[in-house]
Scaffold this active site. Structure first.
Site, PDB file in Angstrom:
ATOM      1  N   PRO A  10      42.877 -74.970  16.580  1.00  0.00           N
ATOM      2  CA  PRO A  10      41.993 -76.119  16.712  1.00  0.00           C
ATOM      3  C   PRO A  10      40.523 -75.774  16.933  1.00  0.00           C
ATOM      4  CG  PRO A  10      43.062 -75.735  18.800  1.00  0.00           C
ATOM      5  CD  PRO A  10      43.615 -74.706  17.851  1.00  0.00           C
TER       6      PRO A  10
ATOM      7  N   SER B 144      39.226 -72.861  19.051  1.00  0.00           N
ATOM      8  CA  SER B 144      38.794 -72.155  20.258  1.00  0.00           C
ATOM      9  C   SER B 144      38.213 -70.778  19.933  1.00  0.00           C
ATOM     10  CB  SER B 144      39.955 -72.025  21.253  1.00  0.00           C
ATOM     11  OG  SER B 144      41.041 -71.319  20.675  1.00  0.00           O
ATOM     12  N   TRP B 145      38.796 -70.056  18.982  1.00  0.00           N
ATOM     13  CA  TRP B 145      38.213 -68.774  18.584  1.00  0.00           C
ATOM     14  C   TRP B 145      36.860 -69.001  17.914  1.00  0.00           C
ATOM     15  CZ3 TRP B 145      41.379 -64.020  16.714  1.00  0.00           C
ATOM     16  CH2 TRP B 145      42.303 -63.664  17.704  1.00  0.00           C
TER      17      TRP B 145
ATOM     18  N   ASP C  47      41.206 -73.107   7.950  1.00  0.00           N
ATOM     19  CA  ASP C  47      42.586 -73.334   8.358  1.00  0.00           C
ATOM     20  C   ASP C  47      43.219 -74.344   7.415  1.00  0.00           C
ATOM     21  OD1 ASP C  47      44.248 -72.750  11.192  1.00  0.00           O
ATOM     22  OD2 ASP C  47      44.978 -74.463  10.041  1.00  0.00           O
TER      23      ASP C  47
ATOM     24  N   ASP D 111      44.108 -73.563   2.304  1.00  0.00           N
ATOM     25  CA  ASP D 111      45.038 -72.448   2.464  1.00  0.00           C
ATOM     26  C   ASP D 111      44.311 -71.147   2.144  1.00  0.00           C
ATOM     27  OD1 ASP D 111      47.017 -70.533   2.234  1.00  0.00           O
ATOM     28  OD2 ASP D 111      48.426 -71.833   1.161  1.00  0.00           O
ATOM     29  N   PHE D 112      44.074 -70.340   3.165  1.00  0.00           N
ATOM     30  CA  PHE D 112      43.310 -69.110   2.984  1.00  0.00           C
ATOM     31  C   PHE D 112      43.900 -68.207   1.909  1.00  0.00           C
ATOM     32  CE2 PHE D 112      43.102 -64.551   3.982  1.00  0.00           C
ATOM     33  CZ  PHE D 112      41.742 -64.332   3.798  1.00  0.00           C
TER      34      PHE D 112
ATOM     35  N   ASP E 109      43.912 -65.302  13.543  1.00  0.00           N
ATOM     36  CA  ASP E 109      44.956 -65.712  14.481  1.00  0.00           C
ATOM     37  C   ASP E 109      46.045 -66.462  13.717  1.00  0.00           C
ATOM     38  OD1 ASP E 109      46.084 -65.854  16.999  1.00  0.00           O
ATOM     39  OD2 ASP E 109      45.104 -67.726  17.537  1.00  0.00           O
TER      40      ASP E 109
ATOM     41  N   LYS F 172      46.547 -60.948  13.991  1.00  0.00           N
ATOM     42  CA  LYS F 172      47.697 -61.152  14.876  1.00  0.00           C
ATOM     43  C   LYS F 172      48.967 -60.692  14.180  1.00  0.00           C
ATOM     44  CE  LYS F 172      49.097 -65.410  16.027  1.00  0.00           C
ATOM     45  NZ  LYS F 172      49.039 -66.661  16.815  1.00  0.00           N
TER      46      LYS F 172
END
Length: 250
Positions: A90, A92-93, A119, A136-137, A161, A201
């Protein structure tokens, strides 16, 4: 199979009360009719100090503290840097990256950076960042849009992430997140400036050592990190690759 790539946290209202400088445990209410997994999630949130800390510091999600700890230790984000973030919802990074690179221009005497976040989910804008929601990356179109947005800049840090929606089939889930890491790595090799950094990640599995070795072909150092904000029962770790050597294998 369609995968949803997200930062894997939910922006929720505060579930702690601070009394006398300590967090007082709260007991979940209105659990009647909720599933067992929902009850366990609520109980875990009530005992998690990072949930309250995120609210107090105006971060959208507790996961902000994972990136803060990584950056405090390894210095991957600097004022003036250009950052690409994958799996940003959402946000935060993105908030942390904007602060640390001065993409919002709040540090008057420091160079101003730029942050580009993507995202599959739509999420609210973060001042100072360019947001690509609902994309979609892993598609060529999304990566083309990112390259166009970055323009002439070379990227100083790529953050991911991302995680696939868990199927419950351990081997399939591990393969899916590893494939995501390789997708991010390939994009980073094409976009990164010399000495750039990369964070992805992973979920612990037998493919992670090979991924580490492959990253070491292009980065001077690769470290497997489990931040304190990562829950103890989670299999997640982060691979922090520092000092990009170039896309040509030496």
């Amino acid at each position: 199979m369609r995968l949803v790539f997200t930062a894997n946290c939910v922006f929720k209202r505060l579930l702690h009360t601070e009394i006398g400088g300590k967090y007082a445990k709260q007991h979940p209410r209105n659990l009647k009719g909720r599933s067992k997994s929902s009850q366990e999630w609520l109980t875990r949130q009530l005992t998690d100090p990072y949930v309250e800390k995120a609210r107090m510091m105006n971060y959208r999600c507790r996961s902000a503290f994972k990136l803060l700890e990584i950056d405090d230790k390894y210095g991957i984000l600097q004022p003036g840097d250009t950052v690409l973030e994958c799996g940003a919802a959402p946000g935060s990074w993105t908030q942390v990256a904007v602060e640390r690179t001065n993409a919002n221009g709040k540090q008057e005497r420091a160079p101003q950076g730029a942050v580009f976040s993507i995202d599959l989910l739509h999420f609210h804008a973060v001042p100072g960042a360019t947001i690509f929601g609902g994309m979609d990356f892993t598609t060529s179109l999304a990566q083309k849009r990112l390259r166009e947005a970055v323009q002439h800049r070379k990227v100083n840090c790529v953050l991911s992430d991302m995680a696939p929606n868990a199927t419950g089939v351990r081997m399939l889930d591990q393969e899916s997140i590893t494939n995501l890491c390789y997708e991010v790595l390939r994009f980073a090799l094409a976009m990164s400036a010399p000495q750039a950094h990369l964070v992805v990640k992973v979920w612990d599995n037998g493919d992670v050592p090979k991924l580490e070795r492959d990253m070491l072909r292009f980065y001077e150092k690769v470290k497997r990190v489990k931040p304190r904000a990562s829950r103890g029962d989670s299999a997640e770790h982060f691979l922090v690759a520092r000092n990009f050597k170039g896309a040509t294998d030496s």
